[in-house]
Design a protein around this motif. Structure first.
Motif, PDB file in Angstrom:
ATOM      1  N   GLU A  26      48.678 -57.314 -38.855  1.00  0.00           N
ATOM      2  CA  GLU A  26      48.156 -58.506 -38.619  1.00  0.00           C
ATOM      3  C   GLU A  26      47.299 -58.474 -37.577  1.00  0.00           C
ATOM      4  O   GLU A  26      46.345 -59.238 -37.435  1.00  0.00           O
ATOM      5  N   ALA A  27      47.297 -57.475 -36.469  1.00  0.00           N
ATOM      6  CA  ALA A  27      46.284 -57.459 -35.340  1.00  0.00           C
ATOM      7  C   ALA A  27      44.897 -56.922 -36.168  1.00  0.00           C
ATOM      8  O   ALA A  27      43.853 -57.357 -35.750  1.00  0.00           O
ATOM      9  N   GLU A  28      45.132 -56.083 -37.017  1.00  0.00           N
ATOM     10  CA  GLU A  28      43.773 -55.447 -37.790  1.00  0.00           C
ATOM     11  C   GLU A  28      43.168 -56.626 -38.529  1.00  0.00           C
ATOM     12  O   GLU A  28      41.990 -56.908 -38.335  1.00  0.00           O
ATOM     13  N   ALA A  29      44.160 -57.486 -38.917  1.00  0.00           N
ATOM     14  CA  ALA A  29      43.615 -58.512 -39.731  1.00  0.00           C
ATOM     15  C   ALA A  29      42.955 -59.686 -38.982  1.00  0.00           C
ATOM     16  O   ALA A  29      41.988 -60.295 -39.374  1.00  0.00           O
ATOM     17  N   ALA A  30      43.337 -59.546 -37.721  1.00  0.00           N
ATOM     18  CA  ALA A  30      42.710 -60.502 -36.593  1.00  0.00           C
ATOM     19  C   ALA A  30      41.375 -59.879 -35.962  1.00  0.00           C
ATOM     20  O   ALA A  30      40.586 -60.501 -35.107  1.00  0.00           O
ATOM     21  N   GLY A  31      41.121 -58.655 -36.477  1.00  0.00           N
ATOM     22  CA  GLY A  31      39.872 -58.140 -36.148  1.00  0.00           C
ATOM     23  C   GLY A  31      39.984 -57.104 -35.298  1.00  0.00           C
ATOM     24  O   GLY A  31      38.773 -56.543 -34.626  1.00  0.00           O
ATOM     25  N   LEU A  32      41.119 -56.830 -34.877  1.00  0.00           N
ATOM     26  CA  LEU A  32      41.337 -55.593 -33.581  1.00  0.00           C
ATOM     27  C   LEU A  32      41.550 -54.315 -34.349  1.00  0.00           C
ATOM     28  O   LEU A  32      41.878 -54.087 -35.113  1.00  0.00           O
ATOM     29  N   THR A  33      41.329 -53.443 -33.323  1.00  0.00           N
ATOM     30  CA  THR A  33      41.519 -51.760 -34.103  1.00  0.00           C
ATOM     31  C   THR A  33      42.869 -51.593 -33.417  1.00  0.00           C
ATOM     32  O   THR A  33      43.298 -52.084 -32.428  1.00  0.00           O
ATOM     33  N   THR A  34      43.748 -50.822 -34.337  1.00  0.00           N
ATOM     34  CA  THR A  34      45.007 -50.390 -34.107  1.00  0.00           C
ATOM     35  C   THR A  34      45.353 -48.907 -34.252  1.00  0.00           C
ATOM     36  O   THR A  34      44.683 -48.401 -34.885  1.00  0.00           O
ATOM     37  N   GLU A  35      46.278 -48.098 -33.391  1.00  0.00           N
ATOM     38  CA  GLU A  35      46.627 -47.142 -33.732  1.00  0.00           C
ATOM     39  C   GLU A  35      48.049 -46.733 -33.497  1.00  0.00           C
ATOM     40  O   GLU A  35      48.910 -47.441 -32.818  1.00  0.00           O
ATOM     41  N   LEU A  36      48.726 -46.346 -34.513  1.00  0.00           N
ATOM     42  CA  LEU A  36      50.136 -45.940 -34.508  1.00  0.00           C
ATOM     43  C   LEU A  36      50.585 -44.704 -33.867  1.00  0.00           C
ATOM     44  O   LEU A  36      49.885 -43.610 -34.342  1.00  0.00           O
ATOM     45  N   VAL A  37      51.424 -44.927 -33.136  1.00  0.00           N
ATOM     46  CA  VAL A  37      52.017 -43.423 -32.373  1.00  0.00           C
ATOM     47  C   VAL A  37      53.407 -43.214 -32.662  1.00  0.00           C
ATOM     48  O   VAL A  37      54.370 -44.063 -32.223  1.00  0.00           O
ATOM     49  N   HIS A  38      53.749 -42.091 -33.482  1.00  0.00           N
ATOM     50  CA  HIS A  38      55.113 -41.929 -33.833  1.00  0.00           C
ATOM     51  C   HIS A  38      55.978 -41.106 -32.467  1.00  0.00           C
ATOM     52  O   HIS A  38      56.026 -40.157 -32.737  1.00  0.00           O
ATOM     53  N   LEU A  39      56.110 -41.875 -31.391  1.00  0.00           N
ATOM     54  CA  LEU A  39      56.447 -41.279 -30.319  1.00  0.00           C
ATOM     55  C   LEU A  39      57.926 -40.615 -30.508  1.00  0.00           C
ATOM     56  O   LEU A  39      58.484 -39.562 -29.956  1.00  0.00           O
ATOM     57  N   GLY A  40      58.988 -41.234 -31.425  1.00  0.00           N
ATOM     58  CA  GLY A  40      60.325 -40.805 -31.366  1.00  0.00           C
ATOM     59  C   GLY A  40      60.296 -39.391 -32.222  1.00  0.00           C
ATOM     60  O   GLY A  40      61.272 -38.871 -32.238  1.00  0.00           O
ATOM     61  N   ARG A  41      59.109 -39.019 -32.836  1.00  0.00           N
ATOM     62  CA  ARG A  41      59.232 -37.792 -33.512  1.00  0.00           C
ATOM     63  C   ARG A  41      58.605 -36.593 -32.466  1.00  0.00           C
ATOM     64  O   ARG A  41      58.203 -35.582 -32.956  1.00  0.00           O
ATOM     65  N   MET A  42      58.089 -37.140 -31.342  1.00  0.00           N
ATOM     66  CA  MET A  42      57.299 -36.211 -30.252  1.00  0.00           C
ATOM     67  C   MET A  42      58.323 -35.653 -29.442  1.00  0.00           C
ATOM     68  O   MET A  42      59.597 -35.946 -29.478  1.00  0.00           O
ATOM     69  N   SER A  43      57.715 -34.518 -28.811  1.00  0.00           N
ATOM     70  CA  SER A  43      58.786 -33.873 -28.015  1.00  0.00           C
ATOM     71  C   SER A  43      58.515 -34.409 -26.611  1.00  0.00           C
ATOM     72  O   SER A  43      57.463 -33.905 -25.782  1.00  0.00           O
ATOM     73  N   ILE A  44      59.292 -35.281 -25.970  1.00  0.00           N
ATOM     74  CA  ILE A  44      59.185 -35.899 -24.691  1.00  0.00           C
ATOM     75  C   ILE A  44      60.610 -35.796 -23.919  1.00  0.00           C
ATOM     76  O   ILE A  44      61.500 -36.289 -24.270  1.00  0.00           O
ATOM     77  N   ALA A  45      60.347 -34.830 -23.069  1.00  0.00           N
ATOM     78  CA  ALA A  45      61.734 -34.588 -22.085  1.00  0.00           C
ATOM     79  C   ALA A  45      61.946 -35.927 -21.068  1.00  0.00           C
ATOM     80  O   ALA A  45      61.058 -36.591 -20.840  1.00  0.00           O
TER      81      ALA A  45
END
Ligand SMILES: Cc1cc2nc3c(=O)[nH]c(=O)nc-3n(C[C@H](O)[C@H](O)[C@H](O)COP(=O)(O)O)c2cc1C
Length: 192
Positions: A26-45
């Motif tokens: 929806e944000a893209e459709a409104a003309g904004l750029t977006t980026e998805l970050v799959h934090l839950g699959r990353m290694s964050i202590a």
């Protein structure tokens, strides 16, 4: 151009991701750029409370946290989605939140627009308490918290158990899309 970052707090490529994607489209459709970050699959202590972030303007622990922090730098909007785990956010997402103390001290997320999404297996499984936990994070970072644009309720609330089940959850998809539109419209208003 304004950028909205979507953080997925689930370790699975599943329901949370699908709803964050719905919000970002929806944000893209409104003309904004977006980026998805799959934090839950990353290694964050988790935070070790070393307190070095109180003197140095970063978290000194070197892992994937640094990659996520770099993505947030300069974002005008953030959508955070989490699976409901015992009525709250996933451990992966909480670890990330606790590591952002220096971000708060430096007010790096102040006035950034935030929207929250939660997916639980049960209809009343803790979606609201999970969203509230994400909202607390937004508030404590000095962010501007927005709701579902249509109902003015908490945000994206999904009900699904198995991976992919949320694709049949009309309410989850709709509330997440409404949230994405609201984040985008407030970002646009703020950027004049
Ligand atoms: C450790 C764990 C705890 C969970 N606790 C809850 C809960 O308290 N309430 C609920 O409704 N669902 C709970 N669930 C189910 C998940 O929230 C649900 O399956 C959700 O769709 C997972 O999202 P995902 O596909 O993005 O991983 C739990 C699942 C796990 C693995």
């Amino acid at each position: 151009m304004a950028t909205i970052i979507g953080l997925v707090g689930s370790p699975r490529d599943g329901n949370t991701k699908a709803l964050v994607v719905a919000a970002l489209s929806e944000a893209e459709a409104a003309g904004l750029t977006t980026e998805l970050v799959h934090l839950g699959r990353m290694s964050i202590a988790p935070c070790k409370a070393c307190d070095r972030c109180q003197k140095e303007d970063r978290c000194v622990e070197e892992d994937d946290f640094q990659k996520v922090a770099a993505k947030l730098d300069g974002a005008q909007g953030v959508v955070i989605g989490s699976p409901v785990y015992f009525g709250g956010v996933s451990a992966q997402l909480k670890a990330f939140m606790d590591r952002t103390r220096y971000i708060r001290r430096k007010e790096l997320l102040k006035d950034v627009v935030g929207g929250a999404i939660a997916v639980g297996a049960a209809r009343n499984g803790g979606q609201e308490t999970t969203i509230q936990q994400i909202h607390n994070f937004f508030f404590i970072q000095g962010m501007i918290v927005v709701s579902d644009e249509a109902t003015l309720h908490y945000g994206g609330t999904g009900c699904a158990k198995k991976k992919g089940e949320v694709e049949r959850d009309k309410e989850g998809l709709e509330t997440s899309r409404n949230l994405g539109r609201h984040v985008a419209s407030v970002v646009k208003k703020l950027s004049g």
